[in-house]
Design an enzyme around this catalytic site. Sequence first.
Site, PDB file in Angstrom:
ATOM      1  N   GLY A  37       0.874  -1.220   0.085  1.00 11.04           N
ATOM      2  CA  GLY A  37       0.132  -0.043   0.159  1.00 11.04           C
ATOM      3  C   GLY A  37       0.828   1.338  -0.072  1.00 11.04           C
ATOM      4  N   ARG A  38       0.341   2.441  -0.237  1.00 13.09           N
ATOM      5  CA  ARG A  38       1.041   3.682  -0.397  1.00 13.09           C
ATOM      6  C   ARG A  38       0.189   4.779   0.217  1.00 13.09           C
ATOM      7  NH1 ARG A  38       5.414   5.281  -3.367  1.00 13.09           N
ATOM      8  NH2 ARG A  38       5.931   3.286  -4.085  1.00 13.09           N
ATOM      9  N   PHE A  41       2.841   9.895   2.646  1.00 14.15           N
ATOM     10  CA  PHE A  41       3.982   9.973   3.213  1.00 14.15           C
ATOM     11  C   PHE A  41       4.401   8.695   3.530  1.00 14.15           C
ATOM     12  CE2 PHE A  41       1.832  13.972   4.597  1.00 14.15           C
ATOM     13  CZ  PHE A  41       2.532  14.655   3.683  1.00 14.15           C
ATOM     14  N   ALA A  42       3.929   7.730   3.162  1.00 16.36           N
ATOM     15  CA  ALA A  42       4.397   6.505   3.677  1.00 16.36           C
ATOM     16  C   ALA A  42       4.131   5.275   2.441  1.00 16.36           C
ATOM     17  CB  ALA A  42       3.546   5.760   4.849  1.00 16.36           C
ATOM     18  N   VAL A  43       4.906   4.379   2.366  1.00 16.03           N
ATOM     19  CA  VAL A  43       4.729   3.220   1.582  1.00 16.03           C
ATOM     20  C   VAL A  43       5.020   1.917   2.412  1.00 16.03           C
ATOM     21  CG1 VAL A  43       5.869   1.897  -0.379  1.00 16.03           C
ATOM     22  CG2 VAL A  43       6.163   4.403  -0.089  1.00 16.03           C
ATOM     23  N   LYS A  59       6.398  -0.441   7.082  1.00 22.86           N
ATOM     24  CA  LYS A  59       5.620   0.685   6.824  1.00 22.86           C
ATOM     25  C   LYS A  59       6.877   1.721   6.938  1.00 22.86           C
ATOM     26  CE  LYS A  59       2.166   4.204   7.855  1.00 22.86           C
ATOM     27  NZ  LYS A  59       0.857   4.720   8.205  1.00 22.86           N
ATOM     28  N   ASP A 153      -9.054   8.613  11.797  1.00 27.07           N
ATOM     29  CA  ASP A 153      -8.630   8.055  10.463  1.00 27.07           C
ATOM     30  C   ASP A 153      -9.578   6.684  10.048  1.00 27.07           C
ATOM     31  OD1 ASP A 153      -8.065   8.879   7.896  1.00 27.07           O
ATOM     32  OD2 ASP A 153      -5.832   8.333   7.942  1.00 27.07           O
TER      33      ASP A 153
END
Length: 324
Positions: A37-38, A41-43, A59, A153
């Site tokens: 996932g992406r 600000f994160a992959v 992460k 979130d």
Amino acid sequence: RRLDSRSGLAAGLLGEIQTPISTEPLESVYDITGELGRGKFAVVRRCVEKATGKVFAAKFLRKRRRGRDCRAEVIHEMAVLETARNNARVVNLHTAYETDHDIVLLLEYAAGGEIFDHCVSEELLPEAQITRLIRQTLEGVHHLHQSNLVHLDLKPQNILLTSLSPPGDIKIVDFGLARRLGVVGELREILGTPEYVAPEILNYEPITTATDLWSVGVIAYMLVTGESPFAGDDKQETYLNVSQVNVDYSREAFSRVSELAVDFVRKLLVKTPEDRPSAAECMSHPWLWQLCLSPDPATTRPRTVRERSCGTKWTAPPEDPEDK
Ligand code: ADP
Ligand code: MG
């Protein structure tokens, strides 16, 4: 989504972590085997521990964002995961690494992917599966709220499954916007994804645990109908739909499920946060338990709603309003 820098530490970011952050190269311990996932600000990458063959989700969180040092935000995300360590519905933080650009969180791998996939698929889940996943989500949210944490979130992309088919147990992920309540005055000004955020967020009104319950209502709506309740053609329209609580409860939208499902969602998607039930109160809604009572051909003895056969580890009794 935006994390207002002015709210920064003043908004109650947690600063203390127990997990050591290793600076040895991640690649010497793990094989990276693909992307899961992406975000902005994160992959998140799938990786396999060489010594054990165990799979993890790594992460990679960027330390610099928009030219600003955001290490404190990353440490905060780790600290929240640590606080929630005893919560079986929250993804477990295994260990952490640091590179020049990133802090890398090695997380328990949720092999079943996002429940989002079950919200947009041609084949939606059976109602009994949906209520099981919502019960588990409420368990996780209840535990977070007991620790004074709000997720802020919650959406179908941040609720994962331990296995895909049959659907396993849920794991809540992505604590980047999570906050501890009651540390420093009121919490406002945190913006999640327009489609999923509660009216009080759009109106810059105080954020409470009730904000997460709105999101649970949105998730339940999506699992049941396959539609996002507030999504408009553009941001403007979506905001308007949220602030007017403009929801389609038509017979068509809810054709697949019992009327109790509509009642459950209606109780959560209400504008005034104080009027929403708490996670514990939601747990006693009849929608979540009705299909546990359906006759089981293997046994003839009567079952109660609280039995293990429902596949839940829920133990905390719903709050009794008489006690207050
Ligand atoms: P972001 O803050 O960028 O949204 P998330 O923590 O939500 O980051 O991760 C992005 C996506 O990566 C998730 O929506 C999910 O699809 C995948 N993912 C995250 N954590 C895991 C995990 N532990 N196991 C499997 N997939 C994961
Ligand atoms: Mg996410």
